[in-house]
Design a protein around this motif. Sequence first.
Motif, mmCIF file in Angstrom:
data_model
loop_
_atom_site.group_PDB
_atom_site.id
_atom_site.type_symbol
_atom_site.label_atom_id
_atom_site.label_comp_id
_atom_site.label_asym_id
_atom_site.label_seq_id
_atom_site.Cartn_x
_atom_site.Cartn_y
_atom_site.Cartn_z
ATOM 1 N N HIS B 78 12.109 5.026 2.658
ATOM 2 C CA HIS B 78 11.261 5.182 3.834
ATOM 3 C C HIS B 78 10.732 3.834 4.289
ATOM 4 O O HIS B 78 10.713 2.873 3.525
ATOM 5 C CB HIS B 78 10.057 6.088 3.522
ATOM 6 C CG HIS B 78 10.436 7.500 3.242
ATOM 7 N ND1 HIS B 78 10.993 7.888 2.053
ATOM 8 C CD2 HIS B 78 10.340 8.614 4.000
ATOM 9 C CE1 HIS B 78 11.227 9.182 2.089
ATOM 10 N NE2 HIS B 78 10.843 9.659 3.257
ATOM 11 N N GLN B 79 10.279 3.842 5.555
ATOM 12 C CA GLN B 79 9.503 2.687 5.993
ATOM 13 C C GLN B 79 8.032 3.017 5.752
ATOM 14 O O GLN B 79 7.496 3.970 6.323
ATOM 15 C CB GLN B 79 9.741 2.388 7.468
ATOM 16 C CG GLN B 79 9.040 1.112 7.887
ATOM 17 C CD GLN B 79 9.256 0.785 9.346
ATOM 18 O OE1 GLN B 79 10.165 1.312 9.980
ATOM 19 N NE2 GLN B 79 8.403 -0.074 9.879
ATOM 20 N N VAL B 80 7.393 2.248 4.876
ATOM 21 C CA VAL B 80 5.984 2.470 4.558
ATOM 22 C C VAL B 80 5.272 1.132 4.667
ATOM 23 O O VAL B 80 5.779 0.122 4.185
ATOM 24 C CB VAL B 80 5.785 3.003 3.123
ATOM 25 C CG1 VAL B 80 4.419 3.645 2.996
ATOM 26 C CG2 VAL B 80 6.875 3.967 2.742
ATOM 27 N N GLU B 81 4.132 1.131 5.321
ATOM 28 C CA GLU B 81 3.380 -0.117 5.447
ATOM 29 C C GLU B 81 2.125 -0.042 4.585
ATOM 30 O O GLU B 81 1.553 1.025 4.375
ATOM 31 C CB GLU B 81 2.986 -0.360 6.911
ATOM 32 C CG GLU B 81 4.175 -0.509 7.842
ATOM 33 C CD GLU B 81 5.101 -1.661 7.455
ATOM 34 O OE1 GLU B 81 4.612 -2.771 7.197
ATOM 35 O OE2 GLU B 81 6.322 -1.441 7.395
ATOM 36 N N LEU B 82 1.702 -1.184 4.109
ATOM 37 C CA LEU B 82 0.521 -1.240 3.244
ATOM 38 C C LEU B 82 -0.720 -0.740 3.965
ATOM 39 O O LEU B 82 -1.616 -0.151 3.358
ATOM 40 C CB LEU B 82 0.305 -2.681 2.769
ATOM 41 C CG LEU B 82 -0.839 -2.905 1.776
ATOM 42 C CD1 LEU B 82 -0.465 -2.425 0.395
ATOM 43 C CD2 LEU B 82 -1.211 -4.380 1.713
#
Lengths: 301, 342
Positions: B78-82
């Motif tokens: 997945h694309q996950v951002e902090l």
Amino acid sequence: MTTTVTPPETEPAKVTKPPRLPKSARAGGQLHGGPVAYAILVVFTIVSLFPLVWTAIAASRDNQRLAQTPPPFWFGSNLFNNLEIAWKDANLGEAFLNTTLVAGISALTIVCLSTIAGFAFAKLRFRGRNAMMLIVIGTMMVPPQLSVIPLYMMVAKLDWTDQLQAVIFPSLVSAFGVFFMRQYLIQALPDEIIEAARVDGASSWRVVWHVVFPTARPAMAVLGMLMFVQTWNDFLWPFLVLTQTGSPTVQVAVAGLGRGYTPDQSLIMAGALLGTLPLLLVFAIFGKQIVGGIMQGAVKG
Amino acid sequence: MATRHDTAAPPAKEGGAAPGRPPAAGLPEKEQRRRARLSRRWQRDVRWSPYAFVSPFFLLFLAFGLFPLIYTGWASLHQVELTAPTDMDWVGLRNYTRIFDDDFFWNAAKNTLTIGIISTVPQLLMAMGIAHILNYKLRASTFYRVAMLAPYATSIAAASLVFVLLFGRDYGMINWALDFIGIDPVDWQGDKWPSQIAVSSIIIWRWTGYNALIYLAAMQAIPQDLYESAALDGANRWQQFFHVTLPSLRPTILFTVVVSTIGASQVFGEPLLFDANKGASGGAEHQFQTLGLYLYEQGWVNQHLGRASAIAWTMFLILIVIGIVNFVISRRLRASSEEFRP
């Protein structure tokens, strides 16, 4: 205490010497070390201790003196001054309290859980025991650092960022601890004693409380110290979750001194010294037991 | 160790029968029921308490070990951002292709390999030598053992900061000593190989004594008569070391190799704190950036948790491959050593 920590097999077997055995036969534990052996050991001891001693030397100087050649080889007069400033700058008082709390809770929980689980694996028969033990050994091979991202997500979701429970919970479990206690109890706890307690009508929990815990006490103490050292020195995970505000552990606080923008080296060394000193004291007092514990954990049974 | 009979005494007063026995005939019905109840409770206890004893470990392990590991794999797709770690967009294998296309990933992988080799190989060889010496009868042997374990009590943070000073280019003790014997100063932080050697030396310093103790324990478990029969066959001490000590230590050596390999693949704190620029890049030219540091840079500096997860899972897969290779080698070795056993 140490005699009980050392498993029977590791004790040098008493062999009745046949007459006129070649000198080389008495290798291993039998041979006395010569001057070369001592010289090598002394060199390695100096290499081991030198950086620690030099930390204290650097912490007792000022920054200007450290930026000169030759570097200082003996103590200056600034030690207590530097310790005091480092203590305040890095908020080390609170950090010590935090770390003691984290390491204490982790060590205590790991020791208790490892002892009862180790007892079950060592002495009780139940379905799936071998498979479960394989899983325990397998988990020793999985590096905990590979789990930091979801742990971070969990902590963020629970709103635990910058709180100590974020550090405590993931460190409550140790596969090494279970393995260590199992190895110890296999040898140290005779089956007859458990059977006797059982015949007397003791429930399993009673056996644990009145037989297993007293028998395992030396190993529990050693495991507790090892786990305390490990948690006290843990860096990556506390560094990731405790960086935003005020409640760091000692390692995060000490690292923070080194990452300041105008670093005063003597202050950094003072902080490093303070962060290391408590454990060095523990080692000075219990070194023999800890050495025995590491060697005990290494021997396969 | 004596059982405490005062507290562990059986609850049954009449007859004093252990609860495991079938209820005796001829007793009042009430007493029979009581005994049957005790017996059932007893059997439940024997059957289920082992599971109760091991379950805390497994529950905690599921929550903080296995679940995170699997979830890392899920997050890596997945694309996950902090900034919003709960928002996940499915991207398939794109994170993996992105990092494999990134030169910094391969640089970090290479650095991890070289730092791993120059820290692990000398460390284990020296540990073996020290263990061999410690296995002699010595005065004050406990003192040497404790002194050599002292670095193990030092944290990564403290050790790295001290070594930064010792390896300083202009005023560090090591360059001063090199100058003393007529060698030009080395830029321990700026140049590729010197900086990797410096980072490795922190690891070597911290772990050599620990590994020496593990080898020593294994050496002391070798039966003495093996040495004696080797000596009677005319083997000198070197031959005894190579033909008795080393073969007996094989399982321990493999164990330390695996543990050190895992440790080396994770190196993080040492290069982070050794960096003069206080960054996660592992030096100005990424000359000592490890995979652990690259993971941190992607996840916490660039805030791409999905890509960081892909790095973590790549590391995990590499470790599995190493584990399988190790398993195969140790089986081969065991099989071959059994062939020669009388």
